[in-house]
Design an enzyme around this catalytic site. Structure first.
Site, PDB file in Angstrom:
ATOM      1  N   ASP A   1       0.836  -1.202   0.000  1.00 12.77           N
ATOM      2  CA  ASP A   1       0.000   0.000   0.000  1.00 12.77           C
ATOM      3  C   ASP A   1       0.870   1.252   0.000  1.00 12.77           C
ATOM      4  O   ASP A   1       2.032   1.217   0.406  1.00 12.77           O
ATOM      5  CB  ASP A   1      -0.908   0.018   1.236  1.00 12.77           C
ATOM      6  CG  ASP A   1      -1.934  -1.108   1.210  1.00 12.77           C
ATOM      7  OD1 ASP A   1      -2.225  -1.625   0.122  1.00 12.77           O
ATOM      8  OD2 ASP A   1      -2.418  -1.467   2.301  1.00 12.77           O
ATOM      9  N   LYS A   2       0.278   2.353  -0.397  1.00 13.35           N
ATOM     10  CA  LYS A   2       1.009   3.613  -0.509  1.00 13.35           C
ATOM     11  C   LYS A   2       1.677   3.995   0.811  1.00 13.35           C
ATOM     12  O   LYS A   2       2.799   4.524   0.832  1.00 13.35           O
ATOM     13  CB  LYS A   2       0.055   4.717  -0.966  1.00 13.35           C
ATOM     14  CG  LYS A   2       0.716   6.048  -1.247  1.00 13.35           C
ATOM     15  CD  LYS A   2      -0.300   7.050  -1.778  1.00 13.35           C
ATOM     16  CE  LYS A   2       0.327   8.415  -2.019  1.00 13.35           C
ATOM     17  NZ  LYS A   2      -0.663   9.405  -2.528  1.00 13.35           N
TER      18      LYS A   2
END
Length: 234
Positions: A102-103
């Protein structure tokens, strides 16, 4: 054809400047001939360093210590991608992240142009363990550990057993071992118990751990020997 110093950097996991020094010292031969500073090589050339032949790999495998803010994609019109983080000399056509983080998740991300290898480590039938550390906003207890380890029911899905243990006796700092990978899995597993993941970091894929010398945003090639630690058992 590719510059010889670039090939040496990749295959020996050294810097371009170190590769150039090897060539300058007369330590490198290509097809039996002493290499020069402007030498190039093809995939089928025989390269030796100090008399020892080195193996040229058709594909590349890169360990990236992913920072927060970068997206696990090959390109994005508005966001910085993990490919953008690579130094120019490491970029090549066909590179992609094998799996995703995920970011806001940091840590070990593997980049490669070997689709078959990526499939072998991402396929549910040939899973590899992935190890994470997490900071939580609330402490865990034995019931949560048992839920992880027994195979959690998450919505309509029955998950595979996952390892969960505290780090240094801190019930809000934990290590998680996943044997599968579904969307936002770790965050959703803790959310089921009313816990929010504050920080999440991947520290290992298979038996290969993130190189502690890599700062966030830095990367290096994965050696042939290290690659064997990632590959799933047949």
């Amino acid at each position: 054809m590719q510059r010889l110093d670039k090939t040496l950097s990749k295959e020996l996991n050294i810097s371009r400047s170190e590769a150039k020094q090897l060539i300058k010292k007369g330590s490198v031969k290509v097809n039996g001939a002493l290499a020069s500073s402007d030498s190039k090589c093809a995939e089928d050339d025989v390269i030796s360093v100090n008399g020892k032949e080195i193996k040229q790999n058709k594909f590349v495998y890169i360990m990236l210590n992913k920072p927060q803010g970068a997206v696990s994609a090959t390109e994005d019109k508005s966001e910085k991608t993990v490919i953008d983080l690579l130094p120019e000399e490491m970029r090549r056509k066909g590179l992609f992240p094998a799996g995703r983080l995920d970011k806001d998740t940091t840590g070990f991300l593997l980049l490669t142009d070997d689709g078959e290898f990526a499939h072998s480590i991402l396929s549910p039938k040939k899973h590899i363990d992935k190890i994470y550390t997490a900071r939580l906003d609330k402490p865990i207890n034995e019931d949560i550990i048992n839920d992880f380890e027994s195979g959690m029911q998450l919505g309509d899905s029955l998950l595979q057993s996952a390892g969960l243990e505290t780090i240094d006796g801190d019930n809000t700092f934990v290590k998680i071992t996943l044997r599968e990978g579904i969307y936002h899995q770790i965050k959703r597993m803790f959310k089921k118990h009313g816990i929010t993941v504050v920080e999440l970091r991947r520290i290992a894929m298979g038996g290969l751990f993130l190189d502690s010398s890599l700062k966030e945003g830095e990367s290096r090639y994965i050696t042939f020997e290290e690659l064997g630690k990632i590959k799933p058992s047949k």
